[in-house]
Every structure is written in structure tokens, then in C-alpha cells.
Design a protein around this motif. Structure first.
Motif, PDB file in Angstrom:
ATOM      1  N   GLU A 211     -62.441 -24.219  53.818  1.00  0.00           N
ATOM      2  CA  GLU A 211     -61.160 -24.783  54.481  1.00  0.00           C
ATOM      3  C   GLU A 211     -61.436 -24.817  55.986  1.00  0.00           C
ATOM      4  O   GLU A 211     -60.704 -24.551  56.943  1.00  0.00           O
ATOM      5  CB  GLU A 211     -60.177 -23.821  54.087  1.00  0.00           C
ATOM      6  N   MET A 212     -62.704 -25.173  56.370  1.00  0.00           N
ATOM      7  CA  MET A 212     -63.036 -25.020  57.818  1.00  0.00           C
ATOM      8  C   MET A 212     -62.229 -25.786  58.757  1.00  0.00           C
ATOM      9  O   MET A 212     -61.799 -25.386  59.945  1.00  0.00           O
ATOM     10  CB  MET A 212     -64.558 -25.287  58.097  1.00  0.00           C
ATOM     11  N   GLU A 213     -61.915 -26.938  58.270  1.00  0.00           N
ATOM     12  CA  GLU A 213     -61.111 -28.004  59.050  1.00  0.00           C
ATOM     13  C   GLU A 213     -59.549 -27.294  59.510  1.00  0.00           C
ATOM     14  O   GLU A 213     -59.081 -27.518  60.533  1.00  0.00           O
ATOM     15  CB  GLU A 213     -60.619 -29.218  58.345  1.00  0.00           C
ATOM     16  N   LYS A 214     -59.106 -26.527  58.647  1.00  0.00           N
ATOM     17  CA  LYS A 214     -57.874 -25.659  58.707  1.00  0.00           C
ATOM     18  C   LYS A 214     -58.021 -24.488  59.771  1.00  0.00           C
ATOM     19  O   LYS A 214     -57.057 -24.311  60.701  1.00  0.00           O
ATOM     20  CB  LYS A 214     -57.459 -25.402  57.328  1.00  0.00           C
ATOM     21  N   TYR A 215     -59.408 -23.820  59.751  1.00  0.00           N
ATOM     22  CA  TYR A 215     -59.441 -22.906  60.746  1.00  0.00           C
ATOM     23  C   TYR A 215     -60.288 -23.203  62.013  1.00  0.00           C
ATOM     24  O   TYR A 215     -60.218 -22.422  62.880  1.00  0.00           O
ATOM     25  CB  TYR A 215     -60.223 -21.543  60.038  1.00  0.00           C
ATOM     26  N   HIS A 216     -60.957 -24.201  62.001  1.00  0.00           N
ATOM     27  CA  HIS A 216     -61.654 -24.508  63.027  1.00  0.00           C
ATOM     28  C   HIS A 216     -61.098 -24.153  64.633  1.00  0.00           C
ATOM     29  O   HIS A 216     -61.619 -23.631  65.355  1.00  0.00           O
ATOM     30  CB  HIS A 216     -62.344 -25.859  63.010  1.00  0.00           C
ATOM     31  N   SER A 217     -60.060 -24.739  64.763  1.00  0.00           N
ATOM     32  CA  SER A 217     -59.388 -24.570  65.988  1.00  0.00           C
ATOM     33  C   SER A 217     -59.163 -23.006  66.210  1.00  0.00           C
ATOM     34  O   SER A 217     -58.900 -22.624  67.463  1.00  0.00           O
ATOM     35  CB  SER A 217     -58.114 -25.485  66.095  1.00  0.00           C
ATOM     36  N   LEU A 218     -58.979 -22.180  65.376  1.00  0.00           N
ATOM     37  CA  LEU A 218     -58.623 -20.835  65.410  1.00  0.00           C
ATOM     38  C   LEU A 218     -59.881 -19.777  65.753  1.00  0.00           C
ATOM     39  O   LEU A 218     -59.667 -18.689  66.213  1.00  0.00           O
ATOM     40  CB  LEU A 218     -57.998 -20.219  64.235  1.00  0.00           C
ATOM     41  N   ILE A 219     -60.899 -20.493  65.666  1.00  0.00           N
ATOM     42  CA  ILE A 219     -62.259 -19.727  66.021  1.00  0.00           C
ATOM     43  C   ILE A 219     -62.659 -19.821  67.534  1.00  0.00           C
ATOM     44  O   ILE A 219     -62.977 -20.986  67.817  1.00  0.00           O
ATOM     45  CB  ILE A 219     -63.394 -20.035  65.058  1.00  0.00           C
ATOM     46  N   LYS A 220     -62.506 -18.841  68.228  1.00  0.00           N
ATOM     47  CA  LYS A 220     -62.783 -19.019  69.621  1.00  0.00           C
ATOM     48  C   LYS A 220     -64.187 -18.652  69.935  1.00  0.00           C
ATOM     49  O   LYS A 220     -65.007 -18.467  69.356  1.00  0.00           O
ATOM     50  CB  LYS A 220     -62.044 -17.831  70.385  1.00  0.00           C
ATOM     51  N   GLY A 221     -64.605 -19.212  71.157  1.00  0.00           N
ATOM     52  CA  GLY A 221     -65.899 -19.219  71.586  1.00  0.00           C
ATOM     53  C   GLY A 221     -66.174 -18.075  72.734  1.00  0.00           C
ATOM     54  O   GLY A 221     -67.202 -18.249  73.167  1.00  0.00           O
ATOM     55  N   SER A 222     -65.423 -17.214  72.514  1.00  0.00           N
ATOM     56  CA  SER A 222     -65.652 -15.875  73.330  1.00  0.00           C
ATOM     57  C   SER A 222     -66.185 -14.646  72.357  1.00  0.00           C
ATOM     58  O   SER A 222     -66.142 -13.542  73.125  1.00  0.00           O
ATOM     59  CB  SER A 222     -64.398 -15.625  73.887  1.00  0.00           C
ATOM     60  N   THR A 223     -67.038 -14.937  71.416  1.00  0.00           N
ATOM     61  CA  THR A 223     -67.486 -13.676  70.662  1.00  0.00           C
ATOM     62  C   THR A 223     -68.542 -13.052  71.404  1.00  0.00           C
ATOM     63  O   THR A 223     -68.435 -11.792  71.471  1.00  0.00           O
ATOM     64  CB  THR A 223     -68.244 -14.324  69.399  1.00  0.00           C
ATOM     65  N   ASN A 224     -69.260 -13.690  72.530  1.00  0.00           N
ATOM     66  CA  ASN A 224     -70.153 -12.948  73.429  1.00  0.00           C
ATOM     67  C   ASN A 224     -69.338 -11.899  74.286  1.00  0.00           C
ATOM     68  O   ASN A 224     -69.778 -10.815  74.469  1.00  0.00           O
ATOM     69  CB  ASN A 224     -70.949 -13.945  74.199  1.00  0.00           C
ATOM     70  N   GLU A 225     -68.349 -12.489  74.909  1.00  0.00           N
ATOM     71  CA  GLU A 225     -67.520 -11.670  75.766  1.00  0.00           C
ATOM     72  C   GLU A 225     -67.019 -10.511  75.032  1.00  0.00           C
ATOM     73  O   GLU A 225     -66.818  -9.361  75.326  1.00  0.00           O
ATOM     74  CB  GLU A 225     -66.226 -12.558  76.502  1.00  0.00           C
ATOM     75  N   MET A 226     -66.734 -10.662  73.579  1.00  0.00           N
ATOM     76  CA  MET A 226     -65.996  -9.709  72.986  1.00  0.00           C
ATOM     77  C   MET A 226     -67.337  -8.646  72.611  1.00  0.00           C
ATOM     78  O   MET A 226     -66.980  -7.348  72.685  1.00  0.00           O
ATOM     79  CB  MET A 226     -65.860 -10.341  71.546  1.00  0.00           C
ATOM     80  N   LEU A 227     -68.425  -8.906  72.446  1.00  0.00           N
ATOM     81  CA  LEU A 227     -69.649  -8.211  72.073  1.00  0.00           C
ATOM     82  C   LEU A 227     -69.785  -7.143  73.461  1.00  0.00           C
ATOM     83  O   LEU A 227     -69.999  -6.292  73.404  1.00  0.00           O
ATOM     84  CB  LEU A 227     -70.793  -8.874  71.891  1.00  0.00           C
ATOM     85  N   MET A 228     -69.721  -8.010  74.578  1.00  0.00           N
ATOM     86  CA  MET A 228     -69.940  -7.041  75.841  1.00  0.00           C
ATOM     87  C   MET A 228     -68.734  -6.051  75.995  1.00  0.00           C
ATOM     88  O   MET A 228     -69.073  -5.053  76.273  1.00  0.00           O
ATOM     89  CB  MET A 228     -70.021  -8.209  77.030  1.00  0.00           C
ATOM     90  N   ALA A 229     -67.350  -6.447  75.473  1.00  0.00           N
ATOM     91  CA  ALA A 229     -66.523  -5.474  75.876  1.00  0.00           C
ATOM     92  C   ALA A 229     -66.803  -4.395  74.699  1.00  0.00           C
ATOM     93  O   ALA A 229     -66.636  -3.169  75.200  1.00  0.00           O
ATOM     94  CB  ALA A 229     -65.204  -6.031  75.343  1.00  0.00           C
ATOM     95  N   VAL A 230     -67.419  -4.573  73.573  1.00  0.00           N
ATOM     96  CA  VAL A 230     -67.706  -3.632  72.829  1.00  0.00           C
ATOM     97  C   VAL A 230     -68.665  -2.616  73.025  1.00  0.00           C
ATOM     98  O   VAL A 230     -68.732  -1.511  73.308  1.00  0.00           O
ATOM     99  CB  VAL A 230     -67.983  -3.850  71.317  1.00  0.00           C
ATOM    100  N   ASP A 231     -69.755  -3.221  73.850  1.00  0.00           N
ATOM    101  CA  ASP A 231     -70.872  -2.663  74.514  1.00  0.00           C
ATOM    102  C   ASP A 231     -70.249  -1.716  75.557  1.00  0.00           C
ATOM    103  O   ASP A 231     -70.651  -0.359  75.640  1.00  0.00           O
ATOM    104  CB  ASP A 231     -71.907  -3.293  75.229  1.00  0.00           C
ATOM    105  N   GLU A 232     -69.431  -2.272  76.374  1.00  0.00           N
ATOM    106  CA  GLU A 232     -68.832  -1.313  77.491  1.00  0.00           C
ATOM    107  C   GLU A 232     -68.049  -0.257  77.028  1.00  0.00           C
ATOM    108  O   GLU A 232     -68.086   1.056  77.276  1.00  0.00           O
ATOM    109  CB  GLU A 232     -67.851  -2.119  78.535  1.00  0.00           C
ATOM    110  N   CYS A 233     -67.154  -0.332  76.030  1.00  0.00           N
ATOM    111  CA  CYS A 233     -66.666   0.693  75.115  1.00  0.00           C
ATOM    112  C   CYS A 233     -67.503   1.893  74.513  1.00  0.00           C
ATOM    113  O   CYS A 233     -67.419   2.983  74.747  1.00  0.00           O
ATOM    114  CB  CYS A 233     -65.759   0.184  74.102  1.00  0.00           C
TER     115      CYS A 233
END
Length: 163
Positions: free
Chosen positions: A46-68
């Protein structure tokens, strides 16, 4: 402790909040998984339904995890790339020195056999002499698994005997 980043609708601020709660718990290890959208998952179907909900900031999220992780004195000790992760990002395991999970290392190096039970579980047999790996997967549907549990056991027994 494990966490997944890049979930539909998840913002960087959500991850930062989760990390602040994790810091309070002071875990000996933290593994971060980037969302992997499996082929048969409803999210993919059902990707069409969720596509707009998937953000492009996963790399920034991983960087936040690394800092934590670094604030918690956790060091990266393994990483692996999984199919279907947007942006070709990795999953990373962090641990305090001396608290690394041997199981995770052996699994990543494919040196450990796995006997898995339950619907959708995948057993793995490593034939070291032949240099090959065989997987035995259980059916994913719970009702089918219950109806066919003897078949699932028999398939593993046959593989084990060949092992």
C-alpha cells in the motif's frame, strides 16, 4: 536495546525524544535499524497510501542515534546493510566496551546456525565444509503455520540430518 528509525510519519524530533528516554535507561547496548520495507509487507503493498509519510531524514536520525550512543559511552561494533532500506543506509550496533553481543557478531559473519520457530521464522544451517548456507523458512500465515507445524518440524529435521 533496539530501535527502528524512518517509520512512516516519524520526524527527527520523535527520534530525539525516544533517544532521551533511552538515555535515562542507560543500556549497555543499542542497535538502530533503518526501516526496511519488505516486498510482501503491507507498507510496500500500500505504498501509495504511506509514501508521503516516509520522510527523507533517516540519515539525520542515524546521526542523532550516533551522538546519543557516544554520550552513553557506546561504541559501534557491527553494522550491516539490509535490502530494501531507503537511501541504502545501515543498521548499526553500539555497545559498551566488553558488552558486545557475540550472537550479533556471529550472525553478521554468518558463523552461527539458527533454529527458528514460529510463523515466518527462518532457520539457517551453515555447511562449513561445503561453504554454503541453507535456509528453511516457515510459512508466514499463523493459521497455516498451526495447521502445518508438523511439516515445518519435518523440514528442519531433514536439513539437520543432512547437516
Amino acid at each position: 536495546m533496539d530501535m527502528i528509525v524512518g517509520l512512516p510519519g516519524e520526524e527527527l524530533s520523535d527520534v530525539i525524544h525516544t533517544l532521551s528516554e533511552i538515555e535515562k535507561l542507560k543500556p549497555d547496548s543499542l542497535t538502530v535499524h533503518s526501516l526496511a520495507i519488505k516486498r510482501a509487507a503491507n507498507l510496500n503493498i500500500e505504498m501509495e497510501k504511506y509514501h508521503s509519510l516516509i520522510k527523507g531524514s533517516t540519515n539525520e536520525m542515524l546521526m542523532a542515534v550516533d551522538e546519543c550512543a557516544r554520550r552513553l559511552d557506546l561504541e559501534p561494533y557491527y553494522l550491516y546493510r539490509q535490502k530494501n532500506i531507503p537511501g541504502k543506509l545501515e543498521n548499526i550496533g553500539y555497545a559498551a566496551v566488553g558488552k558486545e553481543c557475540l550472537y550479533n557478531v556471529l550472525i553478521m559473519e554468518e558463523k552461527l546456525d539458527i533454529i527458528a520457530m514460529g510463523a515466518g521464522a527462518s532457520s539457517k544451517f551453515i555447511f562449513r565444509k561445503e561453504g554454503r548456507i541453507e535456509r528453511v523458512e516457515n510459512v508466514k500465515n499463523v493459521d497455516q503455520y498451526i495447521d502445518r507445524v508438523d511439516e515445518m518440524i519435518e523440514r528442519k529435521q531433514r536439513m539437520f540430518e543432512a547437516f
